[in-house]
Design a protein around this motif. Structure first.
Motif, PDB file in Angstrom:
ATOM      1  N   ASP A 150     -46.132  75.717 130.902  1.00  0.00           N
ATOM      2  CA  ASP A 150     -47.445  75.382 131.462  1.00  0.00           C
ATOM      3  C   ASP A 150     -47.671  75.979 132.847  1.00  0.00           C
ATOM      4  O   ASP A 150     -48.725  75.778 133.442  1.00  0.00           O
ATOM      5  CB  ASP A 150     -47.687  73.866 131.490  1.00  0.00           C
ATOM      6  N   MET A 151     -46.688  76.715 133.354  1.00  0.00           N
ATOM      7  CA  MET A 151     -46.873  77.572 134.524  1.00  0.00           C
ATOM      8  C   MET A 151     -45.969  78.794 134.348  1.00  0.00           C
ATOM      9  O   MET A 151     -45.250  79.209 135.251  1.00  0.00           O
ATOM     10  CB  MET A 151     -46.544  76.832 135.830  1.00  0.00           C
ATOM     11  N   ALA A 152     -46.004  79.351 133.147  1.00  0.00           N
ATOM     12  CA  ALA A 152     -45.032  80.364 132.737  1.00  0.00           C
ATOM     13  C   ALA A 152     -45.017  81.580 133.646  1.00  0.00           C
ATOM     14  O   ALA A 152     -43.963  82.051 134.074  1.00  0.00           O
ATOM     15  CB  ALA A 152     -45.305  80.793 131.294  1.00  0.00           C
ATOM     16  N   GLY A 153     -46.192  82.128 133.938  1.00  0.00           N
ATOM     17  CA  GLY A 153     -46.266  83.327 134.766  1.00  0.00           C
ATOM     18  C   GLY A 153     -45.782  83.090 136.180  1.00  0.00           C
ATOM     19  O   GLY A 153     -45.086  83.930 136.760  1.00  0.00           O
ATOM     20  N   CYS A 154     -46.152  81.944 136.745  1.00  0.00           N
ATOM     21  CA  CYS A 154     -45.748  81.615 138.113  1.00  0.00           C
ATOM     22  C   CYS A 154     -44.227  81.523 138.225  1.00  0.00           C
ATOM     23  O   CYS A 154     -43.611  82.141 139.095  1.00  0.00           O
ATOM     24  CB  CYS A 154     -46.399  80.302 138.535  1.00  0.00           C
ATOM     25  N   TYR A 155     -43.602  80.746 137.345  1.00  0.00           N
ATOM     26  CA  TYR A 155     -42.157  80.583 137.400  1.00  0.00           C
ATOM     27  C   TYR A 155     -41.441  81.924 137.208  1.00  0.00           C
ATOM     28  O   TYR A 155     -40.469  82.232 137.905  1.00  0.00           O
ATOM     29  CB  TYR A 155     -41.693  79.588 136.328  1.00  0.00           C
ATOM     30  N   ALA A 156     -41.918  82.705 136.234  1.00  0.00           N
ATOM     31  CA  ALA A 156     -41.269  83.990 135.954  1.00  0.00           C
ATOM     32  C   ALA A 156     -41.382  84.942 137.136  1.00  0.00           C
ATOM     33  O   ALA A 156     -40.435  85.659 137.471  1.00  0.00           O
ATOM     34  CB  ALA A 156     -41.889  84.621 134.704  1.00  0.00           C
ATOM     35  N   SER A 157     -42.551  84.951 137.792  1.00  0.00           N
ATOM     36  CA  SER A 157     -42.737  85.853 138.935  1.00  0.00           C
ATOM     37  C   SER A 157     -41.833  85.460 140.091  1.00  0.00           C
ATOM     38  O   SER A 157     -41.296  86.319 140.800  1.00  0.00           O
ATOM     39  CB  SER A 157     -44.208  85.857 139.380  1.00  0.00           C
ATOM     40  N   LYS A 158     -41.635  84.177 140.293  1.00  0.00           N
ATOM     41  CA  LYS A 158     -40.782  83.737 141.389  1.00  0.00           C
ATOM     42  C   LYS A 158     -39.299  83.973 141.081  1.00  0.00           C
ATOM     43  O   LYS A 158     -38.491  84.205 141.984  1.00  0.00           O
ATOM     44  CB  LYS A 158     -41.041  82.259 141.710  1.00  0.00           C
ATOM     45  N   ALA A 159     -38.932  83.911 139.800  1.00  0.00           N
ATOM     46  CA  ALA A 159     -37.571  84.273 139.421  1.00  0.00           C
ATOM     47  C   ALA A 159     -37.319  85.743 139.740  1.00  0.00           C
ATOM     48  O   ALA A 159     -36.233  86.117 140.202  1.00  0.00           O
ATOM     49  CB  ALA A 159     -37.343  84.009 137.932  1.00  0.00           C
ATOM     50  N   PHE A 160     -38.332  86.568 139.527  1.00  0.00           N
ATOM     51  CA  PHE A 160     -38.214  87.980 139.890  1.00  0.00           C
ATOM     52  C   PHE A 160     -37.988  88.130 141.391  1.00  0.00           C
ATOM     53  O   PHE A 160     -37.115  88.888 141.824  1.00  0.00           O
ATOM     54  CB  PHE A 160     -39.479  88.737 139.491  1.00  0.00           C
ATOM     55  N   VAL A 161     -38.774  87.432 142.189  1.00  0.00           N
ATOM     56  CA  VAL A 161     -38.669  87.554 143.647  1.00  0.00           C
ATOM     57  C   VAL A 161     -37.280  87.158 144.121  1.00  0.00           C
ATOM     58  O   VAL A 161     -36.691  87.829 144.975  1.00  0.00           O
ATOM     59  CB  VAL A 161     -39.744  86.695 144.350  1.00  0.00           C
ATOM     60  N   ARG A 162     -36.743  86.108 143.569  1.00  0.00           N
ATOM     61  CA  ARG A 162     -35.409  85.659 143.976  1.00  0.00           C
ATOM     62  C   ARG A 162     -34.356  86.713 143.620  1.00  0.00           C
ATOM     63  O   ARG A 162     -33.524  87.083 144.458  1.00  0.00           O
ATOM     64  CB  ARG A 162     -35.088  84.335 143.300  1.00  0.00           C
ATOM     65  N   SER A 163     -34.399  87.224 142.388  1.00  0.00           N
ATOM     66  CA  SER A 163     -33.447  88.241 141.958  1.00  0.00           C
ATOM     67  C   SER A 163     -33.593  89.523 142.772  1.00  0.00           C
ATOM     68  O   SER A 163     -32.607  90.116 143.224  1.00  0.00           O
ATOM     69  CB  SER A 163     -33.658  88.537 140.467  1.00  0.00           C
ATOM     70  N   PHE A 164     -34.827  89.942 142.980  1.00  0.00           N
ATOM     71  CA  PHE A 164     -35.123  91.157 143.740  1.00  0.00           C
ATOM     72  C   PHE A 164     -34.603  91.037 145.169  1.00  0.00           C
ATOM     73  O   PHE A 164     -33.972  91.963 145.705  1.00  0.00           O
ATOM     74  CB  PHE A 164     -36.633  91.376 143.731  1.00  0.00           C
ATOM     75  N   SER A 165     -34.818  89.886 145.787  1.00  0.00           N
ATOM     76  CA  SER A 165     -34.393  89.672 147.170  1.00  0.00           C
ATOM     77  C   SER A 165     -32.874  89.690 147.297  1.00  0.00           C
ATOM     78  O   SER A 165     -32.317  90.274 148.238  1.00  0.00           O
ATOM     79  CB  SER A 165     -34.941  88.338 147.694  1.00  0.00           C
ATOM     80  N   GLU A 166     -32.190  89.051 146.341  1.00  0.00           N
ATOM     81  CA  GLU A 166     -30.731  89.050 146.377  1.00  0.00           C
ATOM     82  C   GLU A 166     -30.174  90.466 146.220  1.00  0.00           C
ATOM     83  O   GLU A 166     -29.187  90.834 146.870  1.00  0.00           O
ATOM     84  CB  GLU A 166     -30.186  88.144 145.278  1.00  0.00           C
ATOM     85  N   ALA A 167     -30.807  91.259 145.369  1.00  0.00           N
ATOM     86  CA  ALA A 167     -30.357  92.642 145.183  1.00  0.00           C
ATOM     87  C   ALA A 167     -30.525  93.447 146.465  1.00  0.00           C
ATOM     88  O   ALA A 167     -29.620  94.189 146.876  1.00  0.00           O
ATOM     89  CB  ALA A 167     -31.138  93.294 144.040  1.00  0.00           C
ATOM     90  N   LEU A 168     -31.686  93.300 147.112  1.00  0.00           N
ATOM     91  CA  LEU A 168     -31.917  94.021 148.366  1.00  0.00           C
ATOM     92  C   LEU A 168     -30.974  93.548 149.459  1.00  0.00           C
ATOM     93  O   LEU A 168     -30.565  94.337 150.313  1.00  0.00           O
ATOM     94  CB  LEU A 168     -33.371  93.842 148.816  1.00  0.00           C
ATOM     95  N   HIS A 169     -30.634  92.263 149.428  1.00  0.00           N
ATOM     96  CA  HIS A 169     -29.672  91.742 150.417  1.00  0.00           C
ATOM     97  C   HIS A 169     -28.352  92.504 150.322  1.00  0.00           C
ATOM     98  O   HIS A 169     -27.759  92.868 151.349  1.00  0.00           O
ATOM     99  CB  HIS A 169     -29.446  90.248 150.171  1.00  0.00           C
ATOM    100  N   GLU A 170     -27.884  92.741 149.095  1.00  0.00           N
ATOM    101  CA  GLU A 170     -26.635  93.479 148.909  1.00  0.00           C
ATOM    102  C   GLU A 170     -26.794  94.948 149.294  1.00  0.00           C
ATOM    103  O   GLU A 170     -25.899  95.546 149.900  1.00  0.00           O
ATOM    104  CB  GLU A 170     -26.168  93.362 147.458  1.00  0.00           C
ATOM    105  N   GLU A 171     -27.931  95.550 148.944  1.00  0.00           N
ATOM    106  CA  GLU A 171     -28.160  96.963 149.243  1.00  0.00           C
ATOM    107  C   GLU A 171     -28.188  97.252 150.739  1.00  0.00           C
ATOM    108  O   GLU A 171     -27.848  98.353 151.177  1.00  0.00           O
ATOM    109  CB  GLU A 171     -29.472  97.430 148.615  1.00  0.00           C
ATOM    110  N   THR A 172     -28.609  96.269 151.521  1.00  0.00           N
ATOM    111  CA  THR A 172     -28.791  96.498 152.958  1.00  0.00           C
ATOM    112  C   THR A 172     -27.620  96.013 153.813  1.00  0.00           C
ATOM    113  O   THR A 172     -27.681  96.109 155.039  1.00  0.00           O
ATOM    114  CB  THR A 172     -30.078  95.807 153.450  1.00  0.00           C
TER     115      THR A 172
END
Length: 257
Positions: A150-172
């Protein structure tokens, strides 16, 4: 030409964004304030300039429109600003069953929560790496912890942000640049009203934006990968790790009503 350093805050016209802007100004940073409402941004600009003797630049932008994030990056270039802090706070959700949702609103959600955030990170990160300093803070609420019926897009987009941020944390790592994901629980920012879901159960005990922003800002300055401000997000993160996914989905569905 010499560049002046500044902090860029999206969604700065209210809630967490305004709280982040005040923290940056208190630390002496000039600011680039962005949101849809130019009137609200100008009021915030006046307040911060008078109180903290900094300079605030107002760059209205509707990040639901393609390439509006690039407009913000161009604004910083045109004003010879080097972004030392990027706070990606802008975002919104949409409540209701996905099949019954308005597609244009769903597409706008992905544009704001994912695409615009990536564009701003891409543009600012290159500059930060070149200078060997900088901080990025991406807001990724506890919706990132599990699927959200019932908030599928919102939850999925925020899961992306969390994963993306963790990846950039390692890259930098080791570059002088840090990337942090702030994962707050329900916060009194007006999010639920914008999501169109009426009174959502998850907001019955919403946190204060100022305290959440302060925790996130401190974690960003310390270079942490993740920040869980308060007991609720810590417990929800733990619960999402140890509970069967079928259970976490059922709980999320109940909370989204």
């Amino acid at each position: 030409m010499t560049r002046n350093t500044a902090a860029l805050v999206t969604g700065a016209s209210g809630g967490l964004g305004t709280a982040f802007a005040r923290l940056c100004a208190e630390d002496g940073y000039d600011l680039v304030l962005s949101a849809r409402s130019e009137e609200k941004l100008n009021r915030l600009k006046e307040e911060l300039e008078q109180k903290y003797s900094i300079h605030a630049y107002v760059c209205p932008a509707d990040l639901s429109k393609p390439d509006e994030a690039l407009k913000i990056l161009k604004y910083t270039e045109d004003h010879h600003l080097e972004i030392e802090i990027l706070i990606n706070n802008a975002g919104f959700g949409d409540a209701g069953a996905f099949a019954e949702s308005d597609w244009n609103r769903e597409a706008s959600l992905v544009q704001v929560n994912v695409t615009a955030l990536m564009q701003l990170c891409h543009g600012c990160l290159r500059q930060m790496l070149s200078s060997g300093r900088g901080h990025i803070l991406n807001v990724s609420p506890v919706a990132a912890f599990c699927a959200g019926p019932d908030m599928a897009g919102c939850y999925a987009s925020k899961a992306f942000v969390r994963s993306f941020s963790e990846a950039l944390h390692e890259e930098t790592k080791g570059t002088g640049v840090t990337v942090t994901a702030l994962c707050p629980g329900p916060t009194a920012t007006g999010f639920e009203k914008a999501a169109g879901g009426g009174r959502l159960h998850m907001f019955d005990h919403a946190a204060d934006p100022a305290s959440v922003a302060e925790a996130g800002y401190k974690a960003m300055k310390q270079g942490k990968a993740l920040c869980y401000p308060g007991m609720i997000p810590k417990l929800m993160n733990l619960g999402s790790r140890i509970s069967p996914r079928s259970v976490s989905r059922a709980i999320a569905k109940k909370m989204n009503h």
